[in-house]
Design a protein around this motif. Sequence first.
Motif, PDB file in Angstrom:
ATOM      1  N   VAL A 294     -12.994  -4.491   2.324  1.00 32.50           N
ATOM      2  CA  VAL A 294     -12.292  -3.417   3.218  1.00 32.50           C
ATOM      3  C   VAL A 294     -10.921  -3.999   3.479  1.00 32.50           C
ATOM      4  CG1 VAL A 294     -12.352  -1.788   5.212  1.00 32.50           C
ATOM      5  CG2 VAL A 294     -14.402  -2.278   3.743  1.00 32.50           C
ATOM      6  N   LEU A 295     -11.218  -5.326   4.076  1.00 34.86           N
ATOM      7  CA  LEU A 295      -9.890  -5.975   4.626  1.00 34.86           C
ATOM      8  C   LEU A 295      -8.784  -6.315   3.535  1.00 34.86           C
ATOM      9  CD1 LEU A 295      -8.442  -7.709   6.808  1.00 34.86           C
ATOM     10  CD2 LEU A 295      -9.817  -9.760   5.822  1.00 34.86           C
ATOM     11  N   THR A 296      -9.361  -6.641   2.348  1.00 35.34           N
ATOM     12  CA  THR A 296      -8.329  -6.988   1.317  1.00 35.34           C
ATOM     13  C   THR A 296      -7.720  -5.414   0.706  1.00 35.34           C
ATOM     14  OG1 THR A 296      -9.926  -8.453   0.252  1.00 35.34           O
ATOM     15  CG2 THR A 296      -8.429  -7.578  -1.075  1.00 35.34           C
ATOM     16  N   ALA A 297      -8.426  -4.348   0.682  1.00 38.14           N
ATOM     17  CA  ALA A 297      -7.849  -3.096   0.373  1.00 38.14           C
ATOM     18  C   ALA A 297      -6.915  -2.706   1.533  1.00 38.14           C
ATOM     19  CB  ALA A 297      -8.657  -2.024   0.413  1.00 38.14           C
ATOM     20  N   THR A 298      -7.256  -3.095   2.800  1.00 45.59           N
ATOM     21  CA  THR A 298      -6.157  -2.725   3.796  1.00 45.59           C
ATOM     22  C   THR A 298      -4.888  -3.461   3.798  1.00 45.59           C
ATOM     23  OG1 THR A 298      -8.091  -2.013   5.321  1.00 45.59           O
ATOM     24  CG2 THR A 298      -5.918  -2.592   6.387  1.00 45.59           C
ATOM     25  N   GLY A 299      -5.205  -4.723   3.583  1.00 46.17           N
ATOM     26  CA  GLY A 299      -4.012  -5.729   3.586  1.00 46.17           C
ATOM     27  C   GLY A 299      -3.172  -5.361   2.365  1.00 46.17           C
ATOM     28  N   LEU A 300      -3.661  -5.187   1.215  1.00 49.13           N
ATOM     29  CA  LEU A 300      -2.895  -4.791   0.017  1.00 49.13           C
ATOM     30  C   LEU A 300      -2.222  -3.380   0.190  1.00 49.13           C
ATOM     31  CD1 LEU A 300      -5.478  -5.789  -3.040  1.00 49.13           C
ATOM     32  CD2 LEU A 300      -3.381  -7.192  -2.176  1.00 49.13           C
ATOM     33  N   ILE A 301      -2.701  -2.397   0.689  1.00 40.54           N
ATOM     34  CA  ILE A 301      -2.132  -1.337   0.931  1.00 40.54           C
ATOM     35  C   ILE A 301      -0.868  -1.407   1.881  1.00 40.54           C
ATOM     36  CG2 ILE A 301      -2.385   1.187   1.720  1.00 40.54           C
ATOM     37  CD1 ILE A 301      -5.314   1.102   0.621  1.00 40.54           C
ATOM     38  N   VAL A 302      -1.085  -1.823   3.149  1.00 51.69           N
ATOM     39  CA  VAL A 302      -0.120  -2.206   4.077  1.00 51.69           C
ATOM     40  C   VAL A 302       1.073  -3.000   3.351  1.00 51.69           C
ATOM     41  CG1 VAL A 302       0.619  -3.130   6.232  1.00 51.69           C
ATOM     42  CG2 VAL A 302      -1.532  -1.987   6.132  1.00 51.69           C
ATOM     43  N   GLY A 303       0.642  -3.955   2.769  1.00 54.02           N
ATOM     44  CA  GLY A 303       1.713  -4.845   2.050  1.00 54.02           C
ATOM     45  C   GLY A 303       2.646  -4.103   1.112  1.00 54.02           C
ATOM     46  N   VAL A 304       1.700  -3.566   0.261  1.00 54.13           N
ATOM     47  CA  VAL A 304       2.574  -2.566  -0.728  1.00 54.13           C
ATOM     48  C   VAL A 304       3.619  -1.756  -0.331  1.00 54.13           C
ATOM     49  CG1 VAL A 304       1.122  -1.003  -1.452  1.00 54.13           C
ATOM     50  CG2 VAL A 304       2.542  -1.904  -3.192  1.00 54.13           C
ATOM     51  N   VAL A 305       3.103  -0.749   0.855  1.00 54.10           N
ATOM     52  CA  VAL A 305       3.850   0.011   1.339  1.00 54.10           C
ATOM     53  C   VAL A 305       4.933  -0.580   2.126  1.00 54.10           C
ATOM     54  CG1 VAL A 305       3.886   1.788   3.314  1.00 54.10           C
ATOM     55  CG2 VAL A 305       1.996   1.731   1.770  1.00 54.10           C
ATOM     56  N   VAL A 306       4.981  -1.920   2.728  1.00 51.99           N
ATOM     57  CA  VAL A 306       6.023  -2.283   3.125  1.00 51.99           C
ATOM     58  C   VAL A 306       6.952  -2.865   2.265  1.00 51.99           C
ATOM     59  CG1 VAL A 306       6.651  -4.516   4.611  1.00 51.99           C
ATOM     60  CG2 VAL A 306       4.768  -2.975   5.155  1.00 51.99           C
ATOM     61  N   SER A 307       6.584  -3.351   1.199  1.00 55.05           N
ATOM     62  CA  SER A 307       7.268  -4.006   0.144  1.00 55.05           C
ATOM     63  C   SER A 307       8.149  -2.710  -0.592  1.00 55.05           C
ATOM     64  CB  SER A 307       6.509  -4.462  -0.931  1.00 55.05           C
ATOM     65  OG  SER A 307       5.909  -5.685  -0.570  1.00 55.05           O
ATOM     66  N   GLU A 308       7.436  -1.636  -0.663  1.00 56.30           N
ATOM     67  CA  GLU A 308       8.281  -0.502  -1.140  1.00 56.30           C
ATOM     68  C   GLU A 308       9.266  -0.043  -0.085  1.00 56.30           C
ATOM     69  OE1 GLU A 308       5.210   2.648  -1.669  1.00 56.30           O
ATOM     70  OE2 GLU A 308       5.346   2.533  -3.492  1.00 56.30           O
ATOM     71  N   ARG A 309       9.053  -0.111   1.256  1.00 53.77           N
ATOM     72  CA  ARG A 309      10.195   0.076   2.179  1.00 53.77           C
ATOM     73  C   ARG A 309      11.179  -0.605   1.844  1.00 53.77           C
ATOM     74  NH1 ARG A 309      10.539   2.879   7.020  1.00 53.77           N
ATOM     75  NH2 ARG A 309      12.763   2.829   7.657  1.00 53.77           N
ATOM     76  N   GLN A 310      11.018  -1.932   1.922  1.00 54.46           N
ATOM     77  CA  GLN A 310      11.885  -2.828   1.719  1.00 54.46           C
ATOM     78  C   GLN A 310      12.756  -2.852   0.448  1.00 54.46           C
ATOM     79  OE1 GLN A 310       9.640  -6.815   1.848  1.00 54.46           O
ATOM     80  NE2 GLN A 310       9.482  -6.796   4.155  1.00 54.46           N
ATOM     81  N   ASN A 311      12.080  -2.660  -0.557  1.00 55.90           N
ATOM     82  CA  ASN A 311      12.553  -2.316  -1.931  1.00 55.90           C
ATOM     83  C   ASN A 311      13.840  -1.092  -1.871  1.00 55.90           C
ATOM     84  OD1 ASN A 311      11.626  -4.510  -3.171  1.00 55.90           O
ATOM     85  ND2 ASN A 311       9.922  -3.316  -4.021  1.00 55.90           N
ATOM     86  N   SER A 312      13.250  -0.069  -1.227  1.00 57.16           N
ATOM     87  CA  SER A 312      13.828   1.191  -1.003  1.00 57.16           C
ATOM     88  C   SER A 312      15.128   0.861  -0.188  1.00 57.16           C
ATOM     89  CB  SER A 312      13.212   2.295  -0.155  1.00 57.16           C
ATOM     90  OG  SER A 312      12.006   2.704  -1.010  1.00 57.16           O
ATOM     91  N   ASP A 313      14.996   0.135   1.097  1.00 58.13           N
ATOM     92  CA  ASP A 313      16.196  -0.318   2.069  1.00 58.13           C
ATOM     93  C   ASP A 313      17.238  -1.280   1.052  1.00 58.13           C
ATOM     94  OD1 ASP A 313      14.972   1.004   3.906  1.00 58.13           O
ATOM     95  OD2 ASP A 313      14.007  -0.920   4.807  1.00 58.13           O
TER      96      ASP A 313
END
Length: 568
Positions: A296-315
Amino acid sequence: MKPISGGEDTFRSSPDMSGTFLPPRLSNLALDGAMAGTFLAAYVALEWVSSIYEYKSLPITPWDPGLGVLFALIVRAGLPGGFVLCVGIIIAEIFVLQSQREWLVIIATGAITSSSYTFTAATARRYLRLDVGLTHLRDVLVLLGAGLVGAVIVAVLLTPLLIAAGQIGTGDILAASVPLLVGDIIGIAVISPLLLRFAFRRREIALGRLLSFAPEGVLYVAVIGAALWAIIGSGGEYGFRLFYLLFVPVVVAAVRHGLDGACLSLAVTQLGLVGLLHLYSYDARAFTEFQALMLVLTATGLIVGVVVSERQNSDRLVREAEARLKEKEAEATQAARFNLVSGMASALAHEINQPMTAARALARSAQHILRTPHGDLMRADRNLTTMIAEIDHASGVVRHMRDFLRRGRPHVSTVEIQGMLEEALTLVRAEASENQIRIELDVSSDLPPIHGDRIQLQQVVLNLIRNAIESIVGARQTDGCIRVVARRLDAPQRIEIGVSDNGPGVSDELAERLFHPLTTSKHEGLGLGLPICTSIVEAHGGRVWLQTRRAGATEFQFSLPLEQSRAM
């Protein structure tokens, strides 16, 4: 090893998702073999480290990092990676785990496991269009889904094999398969994204960046270690309830550094968790429960991380797009500036050429008169006076246009409309007479004076009249007539000045681009001065337009608002 999709063997994400862990364009089989051997050795070593206990001679691995390494290789390299996994399983079973199972069972286990994960990875790449750079949330979910499906297929296919081989009974299926299933999924979820991101961004890794991250990395390790110590040291149900403490460093790392931060923090957390569980001799049930929480922790961390990366890439893409837009705007501005300067230069050359040509003709006429015995000195004097006026006018055009370009606004003074028009006609009548063109002036008696730049307004009138002359001369007309009219109009209060001629008119094509710089046609001159006339009139708060364009009745008009004239 070759990538399943072909193309460039690069480590970057691309539309065809090509690339492998291997150096680009490997053609040397020995080097291929060395790389395969490296991954094989890594898998065997990780199997030795992570094999903690056995269940009925079956090695139970609550965390399978070796599988995570080779699953990442399979995703990048395809079938060759599956072959490495198959060989690794056989070697680990014989030399590391020292399994007592039959050879055929061991080989079948390796074949089933490797073919299952190779199939799910190939499906994810080919049909689900998995981007191995994991740049989007969808890609992370597809990767985890492929790992989960592969683990389920392995469990489903291995279970009848082990039952048939007498390794387990039907009552042992749940006890044996659940830890293996969770361990495989955890190994893939934690290790595979980490390696795929490393391969994707390895060219960006520099020693300076690592050193700058070192203090923060030490802090994350310390916080994760303290949380794990509190969880494992507490024991029992209380330890499970403290597991949420691990969410804090993992989520913070994911928010600060995106998917890369999430992968690193999860790897440290998983390594510390397995080490402490082994150190405190937790049983298989506790291992499985902790690994379920870790999942559960792994899924949460990966999802939060990739969402942040998407935002950073979009910026980043937005900033790059803005930078490109600013660059294009700068280029467009420069091009517009060159266009304006070119139009101004052409217009000025056109306007200056007229008085200078007239001055030259007057000078020659005066010279001819003076050389003729008993010449008409009065006529020569008139020619010289007009010549001086033409030269003064050309000088005034250059001076006032230069001042206008510097200030961006006209030099204001009181201008009598009739006097300004009569002076303009004086400068152009000689040219009109030479071409047998009659000029008429019709000015209303109630025109009030305006405030504006006399020379510039006069230049507008001269430009329109000379355009009309060129139009009539170009059509070879012998009965040319130009009429200049000035009227006062209300609502809003303004003065409109019109210049009409009986020339050939303006074509539809020319009318559309009439006010563009450097526009030319047989109605020559119409486009050369109109852009600069527009700039002058607009600076006075008015506008220029083509009133009629039909042959025999072509008329240009421009307006000057009285209110703005008084306010200038």
